[in-house]
Design a protein around this motif. Structure first.
Motif, PDB file in Angstrom:
ATOM      1  N   UNK A 153       0.836  -1.203   0.000  1.00  0.00           N
ATOM      2  CA  UNK A 153       0.000   0.000   0.000  1.00  0.00           C
ATOM      3  C   UNK A 153       0.870   1.252   0.000  1.00  0.00           C
ATOM      4  N   UNK A 154       0.577   2.181  -0.903  1.00  0.00           N
ATOM      5  CA  UNK A 154       1.214   3.495  -0.887  1.00  0.00           C
ATOM      6  C   UNK A 154       0.244   4.463  -0.219  1.00  0.00           C
TER       7      UNK A 154
ATOM      8  N   UNK B 299      -3.930   6.033 -10.509  1.00  0.00           N
ATOM      9  CA  UNK B 299      -3.043   6.129  -9.345  1.00  0.00           C
ATOM     10  C   UNK B 299      -1.564   6.168  -9.717  1.00  0.00           C
ATOM     11  N   UNK B 300      -1.176   5.428 -10.766  1.00  0.00           N
ATOM     12  CA  UNK B 300       0.232   5.416 -11.164  1.00  0.00           C
ATOM     13  C   UNK B 300       0.655   6.793 -11.684  1.00  0.00           C
ATOM     14  N   UNK B 301      -0.203   7.410 -12.466  1.00  0.00           N
ATOM     15  CA  UNK B 301       0.086   8.752 -12.975  1.00  0.00           C
ATOM     16  C   UNK B 301       0.169   9.751 -11.825  1.00  0.00           C
ATOM     17  N   UNK B 302      -0.721   9.610 -10.860  1.00  0.00           N
ATOM     18  CA  UNK B 302      -0.703  10.472  -9.677  1.00  0.00           C
ATOM     19  C   UNK B 302       0.621  10.336  -8.927  1.00  0.00           C
ATOM     20  N   UNK B 303       1.085   9.104  -8.743  1.00  0.00           N
ATOM     21  CA  UNK B 303       2.340   8.884  -8.028  1.00  0.00           C
ATOM     22  C   UNK B 303       3.536   9.396  -8.824  1.00  0.00           C
TER      23      UNK B 303
ATOM     24  N   UNK C 163       5.507   9.045 -17.221  1.00  0.00           N
ATOM     25  CA  UNK C 163       4.690   9.820 -18.160  1.00  0.00           C
ATOM     26  C   UNK C 163       4.745   9.269 -19.588  1.00  0.00           C
ATOM     27  N   UNK C 164       4.984   7.964 -19.733  1.00  0.00           N
ATOM     28  CA  UNK C 164       5.032   7.370 -21.067  1.00  0.00           C
ATOM     29  C   UNK C 164       6.291   7.706 -21.838  1.00  0.00           C
ATOM     30  N   UNK C 165       7.393   7.955 -21.117  1.00  0.00           N
ATOM     31  CA  UNK C 165       8.655   8.347 -21.763  1.00  0.00           C
ATOM     32  C   UNK C 165       9.128   7.300 -22.759  1.00  0.00           C
TER      33      UNK C 165
END
Length: 451
Positions: free
Chosen positions: A190-191, A283-287, A447-449
């Motif tokens: 959990x994060x 959530x991944x983008x938020x982190x 960010x999809x780099x």
């Protein structure tokens, strides 16, 4: 009470023993409760849990949980340890009283086993009690405490369900949960930043925050008696232009308010609207955004305050020092659009009255419009004719000020353009972003780099 698998102790300070009372009230309490206690006297409390600077604090709660859980295991391990899953619930709160009118709030926590003899896990929350009468606050505290215990013991495999369960038979008009922290083996994956976001998404609070190192924080601990500077944005990613806004505004803020006590705290605020893409928050983008901000040492505020006057009210609740918001000129122009305040009886005048009543200041970053060689400043902004006198009043009284010392070379950087370049593999984005963020994006492929 009829589930013999869980057995524990209750320690409550402030607002009575409202959580334990529910277990006694329904009957068969001996099936769940080993002990209950309430150390109201400060000397007695210190003798049990050790001295503390503040009795209603996270530090006191953690000491209570540790002491009560260890004592329970020491006393009952031999007789019940093979079958029972032990837990210790504790709260320390200050409710409305006849003599004091300060904010009523408290800390609640539970330390519990998920299986007999298993190492304990823990959940801690901070709550604000919003009822105007002491008895109603006690009632709400009892309900949320029961919800909390049930959620921890039975719903812990899904932390989002734990968050949702807090408000069973309650409303946010009565109680608010503005901080939560999960610890222990049951929550290894959990994060807590995501769980903080859940509090805002599920409507348990309007705002929550965490520090640059990712530690969730209660607002009063971060903001109390400190000057505050806020910069709102999507930070996807943070660019040199945004960092220039922060650095220049922070320097100007510090220079103009040297006589104020405490070092200014800078908050980077993301609203739910900034985080959502097609009404969905990843959530991944938020982190990713949170991590890049953390790499620059910035504290993150996540809020549901779409309008600035609500953000201002939240901030001044925690400090009597100066509060300032830094923004670009385009956002200032949007603020002077009547359509955003049509639901208020007093319209834009009501909104601005609420926003500026505590001497809030806006620092405005200039933009180039039309002519790339010329920057438009706050003093040159044209507003609707019927708002010109209002705007002039705010300028003349120092509520709106231009940011000085900005870097002209950053003026044309746009976050959307940077994000597009990151995703298409165009390396021209790198000079537009702070070096620590560039490294993090490339190392972790944020960010999809595409390299």
């Amino acid at each position: 009470n009829l589930d013999a698998a869980h057995y524990g102790t209750f320690a409550e300070i402030g607002a009575g023993q409202e959580v334990a009372r529910w277990f006694f009230r329904v009957g068969a309490a001996s099936g769940t409760i080993a002990t209950t206690m309430s150390a109201y006297d400060a000397t007695v409390s210190d003798a049990i849990y050790g001295p503390t600077e503040r009795y209603v604090s996270r530090q006191r709660l953690v000491k209570m949980l540790a002491h009560e859980y260890d004592l329970l295991c020491e006393r009952l391990e031999a007789t019940r340890g093979a079958e029972a899953k032990f837990f210790a619930f504790a709260d320390t709160v200050t409710a409305r009283s006849f003599t004091r009118r300060e904010e009523t709030h408290g800390w609640m926590g539970i330390r519990f086993q998920t299986a007999p003899k298993a190492p304990p896990s823990q959940i801690i929350v901070h709550v604000r009690m919003l009822d105007r009468e002491n008895l109603l606050q006690q009632e709400a505290l009892g309900v949320i405490g029961v919800n909390f215990i049930h959620a921890a013991l039975y719903l812990h495999p899904d932390p989002a369900k734990v968050v949702a369960a807090f408000m069973d038979n309650l409303t946010t008009e009565r109680i608010e949960v503005d901080m939560i922290k999960f610890d222990g083996p049951a929550f290894a994956g959990v994060d807590n930043r995501v769980m903080s976001l859940q509090l805002v998404q599920q409507g348990l609070t309007e705002a929550t925050m965490f520090t640059a190192d990712g530690e969730v924080a209660q607002a009063a601990d971060v903001l109390h008696k400190r000057p505050i500077l806020v910069v709102r944005g999507s930070f996807r990613p943070i660019t040199n232009a945004t960092l220039d806004v922060i650095d220049c505004a922070r320097e100007q803020f510090a220079r103009q308010h040297r006589n104020q006590a405490g070092t200014a705290v800078v908050l980077t605020e993301m609203t739910l609207r900034h985080l959502a893409e097609q009404d969905v928050i990843d959530p991944r983008d938020f982190l990713d955004r949170a991590d890049t901000l953390g790499s620059l040492g910035l504290t993150v505020l996540v809020s549901n305050y779409a309008r600035y006057f609500r953000l201002a009210a939240y901030l001044v609740r925690h400090t009597k020092q100066q509060v300032a918001i830094a923004m670009g000129l385009r956002r200032l122009r949007e603020m002077f659009d009547d359509k955003y305040y049509s639901d208020l009886d007093g319209g834009i005048l009501e909104a601005f009255g609420r926003m500026f009543k505590n001497d809030l200041k806006l620092y405005i970053y200039p933009v180039s419009e039309g002519d790339p060689a010329r920057l438009v400043t706050a003093r040159e902004l044209a507003v609707a004719p019927h708002l010109r006198h209002l705007y002039a009043h705010l300028l003349q009284n120092g509520h709106i000020a231009d940011i000085a010392g900005h870097h002209r070379e950053y003026q044309d950087i746009r976050a959307r353009d940077v994000l597009s370049r990151i995703r298409t593999g165009d390396q021209k984005w790198e000079p537009m972003v702070p070096a620590p963020v560039v490294r993090m994006v490339k190392e972790r492929k944020l960010f999809g780099w595409r390299g």
